[in-house]
Design a protein around this motif. Structure first.
Motif, PDB file in Angstrom:
ATOM      1  N   ALA A   1       0.673  -0.938  -0.017  1.00 51.38           N
ATOM      2  CA  ALA A   1       0.016  -0.226   0.001  1.00 51.38           C
ATOM      3  C   ALA A   1       0.989   1.799  -0.026  1.00 51.38           C
ATOM      4  N   GLY A   2       0.917   2.176  -0.869  1.00 49.66           N
ATOM      5  CA  GLY A   2       1.600   3.403  -0.985  1.00 49.66           C
ATOM      6  C   GLY A   2       2.218   3.618  -1.471  1.00 49.66           C
ATOM      7  N   VAL A   3       2.910   2.715  -2.589  1.00 47.48           N
ATOM      8  CA  VAL A   3       4.075   2.198  -3.312  1.00 47.48           C
ATOM      9  C   VAL A   3       4.050   3.016  -4.605  1.00 47.48           C
ATOM     10  N   PRO A   4       2.309   3.169  -4.906  1.00 43.77           N
ATOM     11  CA  PRO A   4       2.369   4.367  -5.701  1.00 43.77           C
ATOM     12  C   PRO A   4       3.434   5.173  -5.291  1.00 43.77           C
ATOM     13  N   SER A   5       2.743   6.011  -5.174  1.00 48.79           N
ATOM     14  CA  SER A   5       4.046   7.730  -4.413  1.00 48.79           C
ATOM     15  C   SER A   5       5.658   7.335  -4.124  1.00 48.79           C
ATOM     16  N   THR A   6       5.984   6.104  -3.535  1.00 55.10           N
ATOM     17  CA  THR A   6       7.344   6.186  -3.725  1.00 55.10           C
ATOM     18  C   THR A   6       7.720   5.746  -4.966  1.00 55.10           C
ATOM     19  N   ALA A   7       7.265   4.647  -5.968  1.00 58.98           N
ATOM     20  CA  ALA A   7       7.567   4.711  -7.541  1.00 58.98           C
ATOM     21  C   ALA A   7       7.955   6.504  -8.092  1.00 58.98           C
ATOM     22  N   LEU A   8       6.827   7.172  -7.951  1.00 57.08           N
ATOM     23  CA  LEU A   8       7.282   8.674  -8.557  1.00 57.08           C
ATOM     24  C   LEU A   8       7.839   8.807  -7.964  1.00 57.08           C
ATOM     25  N   GLY A   9       8.581   9.501  -6.304  1.00 58.84           N
ATOM     26  CA  GLY A   9       9.103  10.692  -6.213  1.00 58.84           C
ATOM     27  C   GLY A   9      10.650   9.867  -5.543  1.00 58.84           C
ATOM     28  N   SER A  10      10.889   8.544  -5.577  1.00 53.82           N
ATOM     29  CA  SER A  10      12.488   7.352  -5.799  1.00 53.82           C
ATOM     30  C   SER A  10      13.062   8.494  -6.225  1.00 53.82           C
ATOM     31  N   PHE A  11      12.813   8.481  -7.636  1.00 59.79           N
ATOM     32  CA  PHE A  11      14.225   8.888  -8.879  1.00 59.79           C
ATOM     33  C   PHE A  11      14.559  10.868  -8.553  1.00 59.79           C
TER      34      PHE A  11
ATOM     35  N   VAL B   1       9.176  14.866   1.387  1.00 61.53           N
ATOM     36  CA  VAL B   1       7.675  14.695   2.200  1.00 61.53           C
ATOM     37  C   VAL B   1       6.809  14.671   1.598  1.00 61.53           C
ATOM     38  N   PRO B   2       6.352  15.126   0.297  1.00 58.13           N
ATOM     39  CA  PRO B   2       4.842  14.848   0.163  1.00 58.13           C
ATOM     40  C   PRO B   2       4.655  13.179  -0.622  1.00 58.13           C
ATOM     41  N   SER B   3       5.544  12.735  -0.719  1.00 57.54           N
ATOM     42  CA  SER B   3       5.457  11.729  -1.672  1.00 57.54           C
ATOM     43  C   SER B   3       5.595  10.863   0.148  1.00 57.54           C
ATOM     44  N   GLU B   4       6.444  11.184   1.231  1.00 53.35           N
ATOM     45  CA  GLU B   4       5.755  10.561   2.154  1.00 53.35           C
ATOM     46  C   GLU B   4       4.819  10.080   3.242  1.00 53.35           C
ATOM     47  N   VAL B   5       4.222  12.345   2.940  1.00 54.96           N
ATOM     48  CA  VAL B   5       2.996  11.792   3.046  1.00 54.96           C
ATOM     49  C   VAL B   5       1.814  10.512   3.087  1.00 54.96           C
TER      50      VAL B   5
ATOM     51  N   GLN C   1       2.673   6.973   3.803  1.00 53.57           N
ATOM     52  CA  GLN C   1       2.536   7.249   5.081  1.00 53.57           C
ATOM     53  C   GLN C   1       1.235   6.574   5.511  1.00 53.57           C
ATOM     54  N   ARG C   2       0.426   7.228   5.006  1.00 55.19           N
ATOM     55  CA  ARG C   2      -1.372   7.239   5.000  1.00 55.19           C
ATOM     56  C   ARG C   2      -1.298   5.782   4.181  1.00 55.19           C
ATOM     57  N   ALA C   3      -1.161   5.711   3.188  1.00 57.42           N
ATOM     58  CA  ALA C   3      -1.981   4.794   2.916  1.00 57.42           C
ATOM     59  C   ALA C   3      -0.846   2.853   3.131  1.00 57.42           C
ATOM     60  N   GLN C   4       0.080   3.400   3.937  1.00 61.76           N
ATOM     61  CA  GLN C   4       0.383   2.192   4.239  1.00 61.76           C
ATOM     62  C   GLN C   4      -0.841   2.056   5.633  1.00 61.76           C
ATOM     63  N   ALA C   5      -0.482   2.710   6.540  1.00 62.28           N
ATOM     64  CA  ALA C   5      -1.753   3.097   7.824  1.00 62.28           C
ATOM     65  C   ALA C   5      -3.339   2.843   7.450  1.00 62.28           C
TER      66      ALA C   5
ATOM     67  N   GLY D   1      -6.023   3.364  -0.077  1.00 65.84           N
ATOM     68  CA  GLY D   1      -5.553   3.678  -1.885  1.00 65.84           C
ATOM     69  C   GLY D   1      -5.033   4.921  -1.599  1.00 65.84           C
ATOM     70  N   THR D   2      -3.755   5.032  -2.143  1.00 65.24           N
ATOM     71  CA  THR D   2      -3.028   5.983  -2.989  1.00 65.24           C
ATOM     72  C   THR D   2      -3.643   7.027  -3.471  1.00 65.24           C
ATOM     73  N   TYR D   3      -4.154   6.640  -4.112  1.00 66.19           N
ATOM     74  CA  TYR D   3      -4.707   7.726  -5.071  1.00 66.19           C
ATOM     75  C   TYR D   3      -5.899   8.810  -4.179  1.00 66.19           C
ATOM     76  N   LYS D   4      -7.019   8.289  -3.347  1.00 67.89           N
ATOM     77  CA  LYS D   4      -7.929   8.865  -2.248  1.00 67.89           C
ATOM     78  C   LYS D   4      -6.775   9.420  -1.728  1.00 67.89           C
TER      79      LYS D   4
END
Length: 275
Positions: free
Chosen positions: A51-61, A107-111, A114-118, A123-126
């Motif tokens: 859960a939340g992996v799309p946010s990480t995928a976009l922010g990582s690089f 930070v935006p990626s983490e916010v 982490q909310r999607a993980q918790a 879901g990430t988009y919501k």
């Protein structure tokens, strides 16, 4: 820092960031849920560990790329005007500036992550849409201060330690360290930094997950740490330390080892093309 070094740092940093963040994402999810105020199982337990992996995928690089470009550029500037005896200080300054710049994306990626993980049912988009709707753009930067306050001490330990271990290993064998050796140094440096900064990471997680309008959501680190200490004691301050140290130790191995290897390969290719 010339153009080819800039490009090598940019690409190598981005690839290293994606490699470690996506590979070790399940451990990061476990750490976030252990640190969540609602408790591990109420935050999802072992369910939906991606859960939340799309946010990480976009922010990582871009996050890692920005860090290493800033880090290497600052090192190149300071190295030219500071004696070698002050190399650890140069690494500390360079790493601190790198973290401050990288956190603009991290930070935006983490916010969102982490909310999607918790709250994996959302879901990430919501999570992203709800954050914008209820808190605006600034909601994506909730915890920026606490993240920087965590990342700078982390970098003050990790990068000077990494550079020192590489220098000692290089001196012992009379030649520059190989990429796998840089990776091993990165694992030890990451583990040490992870242990030291876990309370700050717990505070950052609580701030990002707090309900809008609460005292915790205001982002003040010391009151959050004080409250955790009063409610849960030392175990609360170091909640999630096992997956965090495991994740960051493995992450240090992959992140810094991958960066070193890709950076060297890109510079070698660039040199051959110029010949």
């Amino acid at each position: 820092m010339d153009g080819r070094e800039f490009l090598a740092s940019l690409v190598a940093g981005g690839i290293a960031g994606m490699c470690v963040d996506l590979t070790l994402f399940p451990l990061d999810t476990m750490k976030t849920r252990l640190q969540s105020p609602q408790g591990f199982y109420n935050a999802g337990g072992f369910r939906g560990i991606y859960a939340g992996v799309p946010s990480t995928a976009l922010g990582s690089f871009p996050n890692a790329a920005l860090f290493f470009v800033t880090y290497e550029y600052t090192k190149s500037v300071l190295d030219s005007c500071v004696s070698t005896k002050k190399a650890p200080l140069v690494h500390m300054v360079a790493a601190s500036l790198g973290e401050m710049v990288a956190c603009l994306i991290r930070v935006p990626s983490e916010v969102v992550k982490q909310r999607a993980q918790a709250y994996p049912s959302l879901g990430t988009y919501k999570v992203f849409v709800d954050t914008i709707r209820h808190e605006g753009i600034l909601g994506l930067y909730r915890g920026y201060g606490s993240t920087v306050k965590r990342e700078i001490p982390f970098s003050l330990v990790q990068f000077p330690t990494w550079e020192l271990l590489k220098a000692v290993w290089s001196w012992k064998q009379n030649h520059a360290v190989d990429s796998w050796q840089a990776a091993v140094c990165g694992a030890f440096a990451g583990a040490l930094a992870a242990v030291v900064t876990t309370p700050l990471d717990v505070a950052k997680t609580r701030i990002m997950l707090a309900k809008t309008g609460t005292t915790t959501a205001s982002g003040k680190v010391l009151p959050v740490l004080s409250n955790i200490w009063k409610m849960q004691g030392i175990s609360g301050l170091f909640s999630g330390i096992v997956p965090r140290v495991t994740w960051i130790s493995l992450g240090g191995f992959l992140f810094l080892g991958t960066y070193d290897k890709v950076h060297k390969v890109l510079l070698q290719k660039s040199s051959r093309n110029e010949m």
